[in-house]
Motif scaffolding. Structure first.
Motif, PDB file in Angstrom:
ATOM      1  N   CYS A   1      -7.304   2.996  -1.746  1.00 30.47           N
ATOM      2  CA  CYS A   1      -6.971   3.567  -3.053  1.00 30.47           C
ATOM      3  C   CYS A   1      -7.937   3.131  -4.155  1.00 30.47           C
TER       4      CYS A   1
ATOM      5  N   ASP B   1      10.139   1.174   2.480  1.00 28.04           N
ATOM      6  CA  ASP B   1       8.960   1.483   1.672  1.00 28.04           C
ATOM      7  C   ASP B   1       8.275   0.195   1.222  1.00 28.04           C
ATOM      8  N   SER B   2       7.041   0.353   0.772  1.00 28.72           N
ATOM      9  CA  SER B   2       6.187  -0.805   0.530  1.00 28.72           C
ATOM     10  C   SER B   2       6.736  -1.726  -0.552  1.00 28.72           C
TER      11      SER B   2
ATOM     12  N   ARG C   1      -3.935  -2.012  -5.625  1.00 29.51           N
ATOM     13  CA  ARG C   1      -2.628  -2.496  -5.194  1.00 29.51           C
ATOM     14  C   ARG C   1      -2.615  -4.024  -5.139  1.00 29.51           C
TER      15      ARG C   1
ATOM     16  N   ASP D   1       4.664   3.300   4.531  1.00 29.06           N
ATOM     17  CA  ASP D   1       5.977   2.716   4.792  1.00 29.06           C
ATOM     18  C   ASP D   1       6.075   2.395   6.278  1.00 29.06           C
TER      19      ASP D   1
ATOM     20  N   THR E   1      -6.399   8.492   4.748  1.00 26.77           N
ATOM     21  CA  THR E   1      -6.358   8.773   3.311  1.00 26.77           C
ATOM     22  C   THR E   1      -7.309   7.897   2.491  1.00 26.77           C
TER      23      THR E   1
ATOM     24  N   CYS F   1       0.841  -1.199   0.000  1.00 27.62           N
ATOM     25  CA  CYS F   1       0.000   0.000   0.000  1.00 27.62           C
ATOM     26  C   CYS F   1       0.873   1.245   0.000  1.00 27.62           C
ATOM     27  N   HIS F   2       0.277   2.363   0.371  1.00 26.03           N
ATOM     28  CA  HIS F   2       0.968   3.651   0.359  1.00 26.03           C
ATOM     29  C   HIS F   2       1.763   3.918   1.630  1.00 26.03           C
TER      30      HIS F   2
END
Length: 278
Positions: free
Chosen positions: A64, A22-23, A72, A17, A61, A14-15
């Motif tokens: 997505c 980071d992902s 994703r 970290d 957020t 996902c977005h």
């Protein structure tokens, strides 16, 4: 003849970290670690028990998929899963993948449930979030109890097989008498699930057959404090079957993360082992 499976859950591509990684890099490490484990002792099948992503998410957020039409889940399958060992792979959905059956199959090539032969055992992967699919508003999914009638039908069709249940989540408080009677059946050996991100093993009450609930950990995050991740560091479970015994352990590969602003080397470890004789 000994058989081995690998069980992975809550990867959350996902977005976000976590722990200084980071992902995308997390997913590359996951694939590398799965392959390293395969080279040590090959397994015959890989099971993903949901929350591959955060595509459907209620908070902050938002997920997505509804927000921007981005899956994703689909990216995880296309970009990273080709690196998996050449064995059958089964993927069921979690509460953060609320795709209907048709969309789930198009993204993953798998159904939202499955029955997987495994020697003298059937691995019955059932869908614990199959209500309110293809939502039009952000949510965290709707828990659905064990589909007892479907599992009984599988058991009736295979009277010589023992049963291992696997799902994204199991919540005894939301299950009824039919599920309790199913778990009292001696042919049902145990239940694997993800969702909590923990990798522990608990025992159900006597009136529920004292069956083990074996939690499958995470490759994303655990707890509110960075240091909590050391309880259940990124990893996955294996499952062995051999001559009337099942055993499983949580495998933590060697890794490097950032905790509380410090780079930390996480040693390889085996945790929370369990053995079930039948």
């Amino acid at each position: 003849m000994k058989k081995r499976a690998l069980i992975v859950s809550d990867t959350h591509y996902c977005h976000v970290d976590w722990y200084g990684v980071d992902s995308a890099e997390r997913m590359r490490r996951l694939m590398r670690h799965i392959n390293e484990e395969y080279e040590k002792d090959p397994f015959e099948v890989i099971l993903f028990l949901g929350d591959l992503s955060l595509d459907h998410w209620r908070w902050q957020t938002k997920g997505c998929y509804l927000k921007e039409g981005r899956s994703r889940t689909g990216e995880f399958v296309k970009e990273f899963c080709p690196e998996l060992p050449d064995v059958p792979v089964y993927m069921i959905a979690g509460n953060h993948e609320q795709y209907g059956e048709e969309m789930w199959r198009s993204l993953t090539g798998c159904g939202r449930s499955a029955v997987v032969p495994f020697g003298d055992v059937l691995l019955v992967l059932y869908d614990s979030y199959c209500a309110d699919l293809d939502p039009t508003e952000h949510s965290d999914g709707t828990y659905t109890p064990i589909p007892v009638a479907q599992i009984r039908a599988v058991m009736d069709a295979h009277p010589d097989k023992r049963i291992v249940l696997a799902s994204h989540h199991f919540d005894i408080a939301k299950e009824g008498d039919e599920a309790r009677e199913l778990l009292l059946d001696p042919r049902v050996l145990c239940l694997f699930c993800g969702h909590s991100h923990a990798a522990n093993v608990t025992v159900l009450p006597e009136e529920w057959g004292e069956k083990r609930v074996i939690r499958t950990g995470n490759y994303s995050y655990y707890g509110k404090s960075d240091r909590d991740i050391l309880k259940y560091m990124w990893g996955f479970r294996d499952l062995y079957l051999d001559e009337g015994v099942l055993w499983s352990r949580y495998i933590v590969p060697e890794n490097e993360v950032v905790l509380d602003g410090e780079r930390v080397q996480v040693p390889a470890a085996y945790q929370n082992g369990v053995e079930i004789r039948f």
